[in-house]
Design an enzyme around this catalytic site. Structure first.
Site, PDB file in Angstrom:
ATOM      1  N   GLU A   1     -42.856   4.994  -8.509  1.00 45.22           N
ATOM      2  CA  GLU A   1     -43.780   4.993  -9.638  1.00 45.22           C
ATOM      3  C   GLU A   1     -45.156   4.480  -9.238  1.00 45.22           C
ATOM      4  OE1 GLU A   1     -42.981   6.593 -12.165  1.00 45.22           O
ATOM      5  OE2 GLU A   1     -40.876   6.770 -11.618  1.00 45.22           O
TER       6      GLU A   1
ATOM      7  N   PRO B   1     -40.232  25.264 -32.936  1.00 42.78           N
ATOM      8  CA  PRO B   1     -39.372  24.469 -33.828  1.00 42.78           C
ATOM      9  C   PRO B   1     -40.075  23.189 -34.268  1.00 42.78           C
ATOM     10  CG  PRO B   1     -38.137  25.244 -31.913  1.00 42.78           C
ATOM     11  CD  PRO B   1     -39.571  25.571 -31.659  1.00 42.78           C
TER      12      PRO B   1
ATOM     13  N   ASP C   1     -39.719  16.009  -9.786  1.00 43.74           N
ATOM     14  CA  ASP C   1     -41.069  16.309  -9.307  1.00 43.74           C
ATOM     15  C   ASP C   1     -41.114  17.642  -8.577  1.00 43.74           C
ATOM     16  OD1 ASP C   1     -41.749  13.857 -10.320  1.00 43.74           O
ATOM     17  OD2 ASP C   1     -41.528  12.807  -8.415  1.00 43.74           O
TER      18      ASP C   1
END
Length: 682
Positions: free
Chosen positions: A459, A238, A534
């Site tokens: 992070e 798409p 994750d």
């Protein structure tokens, strides 16, 4: 064929097509207005007559006779009107009445009420005493008065009949037009898109451009024995520009071009789809040579006999008719079908064979050069500041489709307008790129200090491993600002387009994916649901390594049960091609690879514990850090060039009740083709 010759067939088909709604019957409305005007005029005329002739009662008439107020002249005698058939009588004449303006007496017409007998009554005696002999006037206007009274009503009913008759005819015509094709003819004056407006798909453009050249000069190919292809199927993800490419073909080809959607064939009535296919090809033969574009052909061309809970007879009838028209017993040359779909796996094999769709054109995602050309095409409509290098933006958008690149420029223009800038700078383009791929920053989202700290450790673990490991994509930035569905993200971008995945790259990516959970557990002595994405990403990657890529001890054996696209009805009936013992071996191998990657990541993070702690504290202070800042922490233990803090709006007050925010899974990279930037969310 010129444009003037193409226009009349277009008008005729638009008038005859079943897709046109019935227009308003203006003639019926005009007839209604005339009827109401006639009826109103009739009543007004009768009302005016009654107003000119005064009605005086019997005592008043006797009084006027005795006072000599009646006007009895040969020109205007007193008349005794006798209505034949009703045996009723009344007087008509004039009497003298003072004028309200001058005061002089003027003759005024009058009429008495109807009575039944004159001879021998008091009226005859009063008139004889006054010397007045009324003139007898027979009257027989019963039929005329009845006609005058009922004529407007009859006229109104006649108009009403013709009005509803025309509406019924138009409704019947619309019902019969259910079987007419809804294909719309696209004229060149309305379609201004050409091949110059299509970029990034050069191979696909070359193939369809050859088709346009064949239509313009067929003898060039026919003298060598070549024949015109009957159908071209454009396949692609798409947003890659399949419909845009079809519109460019319409703009380049000087032949009639019809466009229709696959869903336009399917209707609530049985047999309508097949009838519309026949009508569409009949229109095409009248305008041959011509092009017909069917968008989203998978809506009508799905595999027959593989529907869940039985087949779909109406859709299968439509598909059968389409197969016959494209290459059947009575097929004719000159009608070329161009179809587009992003699900070629669900199409019927009979539709894909040569002779129907002779050529399949793959419209793939653009490469670096293609992305730069697409950005240049869309940048013509946006005011770009001097010094903006679109090549840099193209290198930073791997895996973006043409529609996403157009959206990046549009979002950048909106951001610049929101900041009251005169032109779009590189800063807005980068922010728009991150917004399109990872979502908008949600600085107003209220997070507790505990959640913020846990996100910072998470992070930091991802970012440190991404920089330390060798076979990973370069780090882009790391942030603990909620963006889109994520509470935080470690963003990394490949250096260029990737079309394959090496085993070392996959193992390093696994270790980076594990880093978030390991850092949380090491520094907070607790774990959260932030690593759910994750875990899904790692499990999917390892299963591809074991079952599809042969990157395990099981050897080069494929255990895949389906392709990239899943056709549920077909794949459910397909038996599994390996035993239960092999399934256990696969599960064991998947767990072994994940455990090894987890242990490897834990050892590295434990060795660089101080760097992880310094990065987490810097994230809590600055919220967003670039790759250069992470490298400074690894080399010097602290940030040497701190980022410039932006003034952020004050956060909204926290909601009354706390709720756990589990972020959804990140965008899973397409490992076989590679090149998609990914984010490791907290």
């Amino acid at each position: 064929m010129s444009d003037e010759n193409q226009q009349p067939p277009n008008d005729n088909r638009q008038r005859q097509g079943g897709g046109q709604d019935p227009q308003l019957n203006w003639r019926g409305l005009v007839l209604f207005a005339v009827a109401f005007a006639l009826i109103g005029g009739a009543f007004l005329f009768r009302g005016n007559n009654f107003a000119q002739i005064q009605q005086i009662q019997y005592p008043r008439f006797i009084q006027l006779v005795k006072q000599g107020k009646l006007v009895t002249t040969p020109e205007a005698p007193l008349q005794l009107v006798v209505e034949e058939g009703r045996n009723t009588q009344y007087f008509e004449g004039k009497f003298k009445l003072p004028s309200p303006t001058t005061g002089e007496e003027v003759p005024v017409a009058f009429q008495t009420p109807i009575f039944t007998q004159f001879n021998g009554s008091e009226i005859e005696q009063v008139l004889s005493e006054a010397g007045i002999l009324p003139a007898i006037s027979p009257k027989s206007d019963l039929l005329a008065s009845a006609i005058v009274s009922f004529l407007p009503i009859v006229f109104f009913l006649v108009i009403l009949y013709f009005f509803f008759r025309s509406q019924i005819k138009m409704a019947g015509k619309g019902a019969l037009n259910f079987g007419k094709s809804k294909a719309r003819m696209l004229s060149k004056d309305k379609n201004r898109i050409t091949f110059k407006d299509v970029a990034g798909v050069e191979e696909a453009k070359d193939e369809v451009q050859e088709l346009v050249e064949f239509l313009k000069d067929p003898k060039k190919f026919q003298k060598l024995g070549g024949r015109i292809p009957k159908g071209i199927l454009m396949v692609g993800s798409p947003g890659t520009g399949k419909t845009l490419l079809a519109r460019a073909i319409a703009g380049e080809a000087d032949v009639p071009f019809f466009s229709i959607s696959g869903s336009d064939f399917v209707e609530m009535f049985v047999g309508v789809g097949a009838s519309r296919v026949r009508d569409m090809f009949e229109q095409g033969r009248k305008s041959a040579p011509c092009l017909m574009f069917i968008d989203e052909i998978d809506a009508v061309g799905r595999h027959r006999g593989h529907g869940m809970g039985g087949g779909h007879d109406e859709r299968e009838q439509t598909l059968n008719q389409l197969l016959v028209e494209m290459d059947g017993f009575d097929a004719q040359e000159g009608v070329i079908i161009i179809a587009a779909t992003n699900r070629p796996d669900v199409l019927d094999p009979a539709l894909l064979r040569p002779g129907r769709f002779d050529r399949q054109v793959t419209v793939s995602l653009p490469d670096v050069k293609g992305r730069e050309e697409i950005l240049k095409v869309h940048a013509k409509k946006v005011k770009i500041a001097e010094g903006v290098n679109l090549a840099v933006l193209a290198r930073g958008t791997p895996g973006y489709s043409g529609a996403e690149l157009a959206n990046v420029l549009n979002e950048a223009a909106l951001l610049a307008a929101r900041k009251s800038l005169k032109a779009v700078t590189m800063r807005e383009l980068e922010e728009a790129r991150d917004k399109v791929r990872w979502g908008k920053e949600r600085r107003s989202m209220a997070m507790s200090e505990r959640e913020k700290t846990s996100t910072a450790w998470h992070e930091a673990g991802h970012a440190i491993l991404n920089v330390l490991l060798e076979h990973t994509s370069p780090l882009h930035k790391v942030t603990i600002i909620p963006r889109g569905p994520y509470l935080g993200a470690t963003m990394y971008l490949p250096e260029g387009d990737k079309y394959s995945t090496q085993q070392k790259e996959a193992l390093d990516l696994l270790a980076v994916t594990m880093g978030g959970r390991i850092a949380e557990e090491m520094f907070t002595e607790d774990i959260s649901n932030g690593a759910s994405g994750d875990i899904r990403q790692a499990t999917s990657l390892v299963r591809k390594m074991v079952c599809e890529w042969g990157m395990s001890s099981l050897g080069m054996i494929s255990f895949a049960e389906g392709g990239e696209h899943v056709f549920l009805a077909r794949d459910i009936s397909r038996p599994r091609e390996y035993s239960e013992h092999t399934a256990q071996q696969i599960d064991t191998e998947v767990k072994r690879i994940i455990d090894e990657a987890y242990e490897r990541a834990r050892v590295i993070l434990d060795r660089r514990r101080q760097a992880v702690e310094a990065l987490a504290k810097a994230l809590l202070e600055y919220e967003t850090l670039d790759a250069s800042h992470v490298k400074e922490i690894l080399e010097h233990g602290s940030i040497q060039n701190p980022p410039i803090m932006e003034v952020a709006p004050p956060p909204l007050p926290p909601p009354p009740t706390d709720s756990a925010h589990e972020p959804p899974a990140p965008i899973k990279p397409d490992f076989p083709s590679g090149g998609l930037p990914a984010a490791a969310p907290a």
